[in-house]
Write a protein that holds these residues in place. Structure first.
Motif, PDB file in Angstrom:
ATOM      1  N   LEU A 224       0.842  -1.201   0.000  1.00 22.51           N
ATOM      2  CA  LEU A 224       0.000   0.000   0.000  1.00 22.51           C
ATOM      3  C   LEU A 224       0.876   1.249   0.000  1.00 22.51           C
ATOM      4  CD1 LEU A 224      -2.664  -1.193   2.605  1.00 22.51           C
ATOM      5  CD2 LEU A 224      -2.812  -1.251   0.102  1.00 22.51           C
ATOM      6  N   SER A 226       0.877   3.875  -1.961  1.00 20.45           N
ATOM      7  CA  SER A 226       0.181   5.154  -2.140  1.00 20.45           C
ATOM      8  C   SER A 226      -0.414   5.636  -0.823  1.00 20.45           C
ATOM      9  CB  SER A 226      -0.916   5.012  -3.195  1.00 20.45           C
ATOM     10  OG  SER A 226      -1.839   3.979  -2.829  1.00 20.45           O
ATOM     11  N   LEU A 227      -0.966   4.698  -0.033  1.00 17.21           N
ATOM     12  CA  LEU A 227      -1.508   5.074   1.266  1.00 17.21           C
ATOM     13  C   LEU A 227      -0.397   5.555   2.198  1.00 17.21           C
ATOM     14  CD1 LEU A 227      -3.806   5.230   3.336  1.00 17.21           C
ATOM     15  CD2 LEU A 227      -3.409   2.804   3.843  1.00 17.21           C
TER      16      LEU A 227
END
Length: 519
Positions: A224, A226-227
């Motif tokens: 993840l 991008s998170l």
């Protein structure tokens, strides 16, 4: 020792005996501190309720505008488990005040306990730096920081404020350095230890940034990215948010604007209460109070039982404090080598664990939690660094520090300009105690509050095994520093004797003698 173990040690329960404390813990922490039946019984029935609730009642009556929150309840639950003997009858009210611990320390028979907490100072738009604000070309950033507060049996003090109050007066309201009397003509009694235990252990008062740091390796390992990028980019906002409010005590610095250092933040002059929390928010190793001017510490033995001793690298974090306070003698640069505490290694370890659980062979080029890139050396069970008090040279960022690895290196400790010696014991797995790994054992998690007697014995065995790895090095370090101090004392005594000899000779020459002959 931690705040809780200090409290037990200086009590009628612990009796200044580690063996007695361990027996007490085996009898008491097999039940969770928040277990409703056990907790409600202790706070709802005599004789325990009188002792456990007295501090809360005194705070509510004496400081009616003070918040009563989760930290207070947490402290009450801790005290119910730890400060009540196994028979739950023979409770001593004398054990519930820090100032009473001076009974054990007044004569120097026992070490001075120092309990710590921090206040999170978060400047707002009113805290702009004038020189920057006057020029639109500059962008002013308002950096947050943590102010350290310390308790001893004698005083409650903040080095940054250069001010404090007697420990027996902690909890009462203040104005311009004078305690305020209540309407009934009495002063509020000293806030009791159950409330303090909540403050010292309130790790859950961490910022959102701290919370995300705990789970970030998992987020990144899950792909993840991008998170992670989004949340990392919001760190300046996350670092200023506390999901759980810290505990509060009255601010003793109110009305002292003209007597406090000019560097004090403006908020300290207006806040009616100090919001205090676990000092681990700033540094999990409470080293800073030992570096306070006047304490003149020669040797620091740091036992690091942090959840991730490599990644957090709390010894290294102390460098910033030493620079800020211009502390001479701290071994700048001490700590874990950068290559041993990267997020990439943590993520790789999580990947390997995931592969192992799914039956996929792990990369044979790497090992388990001890993985290191080639040609890098991580710290062992005991590492010693020695600082220096010499001034920086123009071409040096920091004064040199010395890694004391063998007896041949002890000359660094004996040097005239030697600084602080730091003996560092990270809590690591040890082959001498198989099956007990602080990074893997679930019962050794920060958030575990229930231990069986066998688990307690295994933790103690690991601590003893690790200390055994560095026992001789510790003794050698302390002896070398002692010999340096002794040599310095002898030199000063010889200077005094020489001065006295010259005085006697001077007097023998009569009043017309000249000092020039003896200089």
């Amino acid at each position: 020792m931690t705040g809780d173990s200090h409290t037990l040690y200086y009590s009628s329960i612990g009796q200044q005996s580690h063996a007695t404390i361990l027996d007490h813990l085996k009898n008491r922490i097999g039940v969770h501190i928040a277990s409703p039946p056990a907790l409600l019984t202790l706070v709802g029935q005599a004789p325990t309720n009188k002792y456990l609730l007295s501090g809360l009642v005194e705070k509510l009556r004496g400081v009616p505008d003070a918040d009563f929150g989760l930290v207070d309840i947490y402290g009450l639950a801790l005290a119910a488990r730890l400060l009540v003997p196994n028979n739950e009858l023979r409770i001593s009210s004398y054990d519930l005040k820090i100032s009473n611990q001076r009974f054990y320390t007044d004569g120097g028979q026992q070490p001075l306990p120092i309990y710590t907490s921090v206040r999170h100072e978060i400047p707002d738009s009113a805290g702009k730096v004038e020189s920057m604000a006057r020029d639109a070309r500059f962008t002013t950033k308002h950096f947050d920081w943590f102010q350290w507060f310390e308790w001893t049996p004698y005083e409650f003090f903040c080095e940054e404020l250069d001010a404090g109050v007697p420990t027996w007066a902690v909890g009462r309201q203040w104005d311009a350095g004078h305690g305020k009397w209540r309407e009934n003509g009495f002063a509020l009694p000293e806030l009791r230890i159950p409330l303090m235990m909540g403050i010292w252990g309130s790790a859950f008062c961490a910022t959102l940034s701290h919370y995300y740091k705990e789970i970030r390796p998992i987020i990144k390992a899950s792909g993840l990215g991008s998170l992670d990028a989004l949340l990392t980019g919001k760190n300046e906002e996350l670092v200023k948010v506390h999901p759980v409010d810290p505990a509060v005590i009255p601010n003793f610095a109110l009305g002292l604007r003209d007597k406090l250092p000019a560097t004090c933040p403006e908020s300290i002059h207006h806040a009616t209460h100090l919001q205090l929390m676990d000092a681990g928010m700033a540094n999990n190793l409470p080293i800073y109070p030992l570096l306070r001017p006047g304490r003149d510490v020669d040797v620091i033995i740091a036992f690091d039982a942090s959840a991730d001793v490599k990644g957090d690298n709390w010894i290294k974090v102390t460098d910033g404090y030493a620079r800020q306070r211009n502390i001479k003698g701290w071994p700048m640069g001490a700590g874990w080598p950068p290559s041993t505490n990267t997020d990439e290694i943590t993520i790789q370890q999580l990947d390997e664990a995931s592969q192992a659980s799914s039956g996929t062979p792990a990369n044979s080029a790497s090992t388990s939690s001890g993985y290191l890139p080639p040609n890098n050396k991580e710290l062992g069970y005991c590492t010693v660094w020695a600082g220096t008090k010499e001034e920086n040279h123009e071409y040096m960022d920091d004064p040199p520090h010395s890694l004391i690895e063998t007896a041949a290196d002890d000359h660094h400790l004996a040097a005239r300009n030697a600084g602080i010696a730091v003996i560092y014991f990270p809590f690591l797995a040890n082959d001498a105690v198989p099956g007990v790994d602080p990074l893997k054992a679930e019962f050794m998690s920060t958030w575990n509050f229930v231990y069986t007697p066998e688990e307690i014995d295994s933790v103690v065995a690991l601590a003893r095994a690790n200390y055994g790895e560095g026992r001789e090095r510790t003794r050698r370090t302390i002896k070398a520093v002692w010999e340096r101090k002794r040599a310095g004392r002898w030199e000063r005594e010889e200077e005094v004797r020489e001065f006295e000899r010259r005085v006697r000779v001077r007097r023998g020459c009569g009043d017309t003698g000249h000092w020039d002959h003896f200089s």
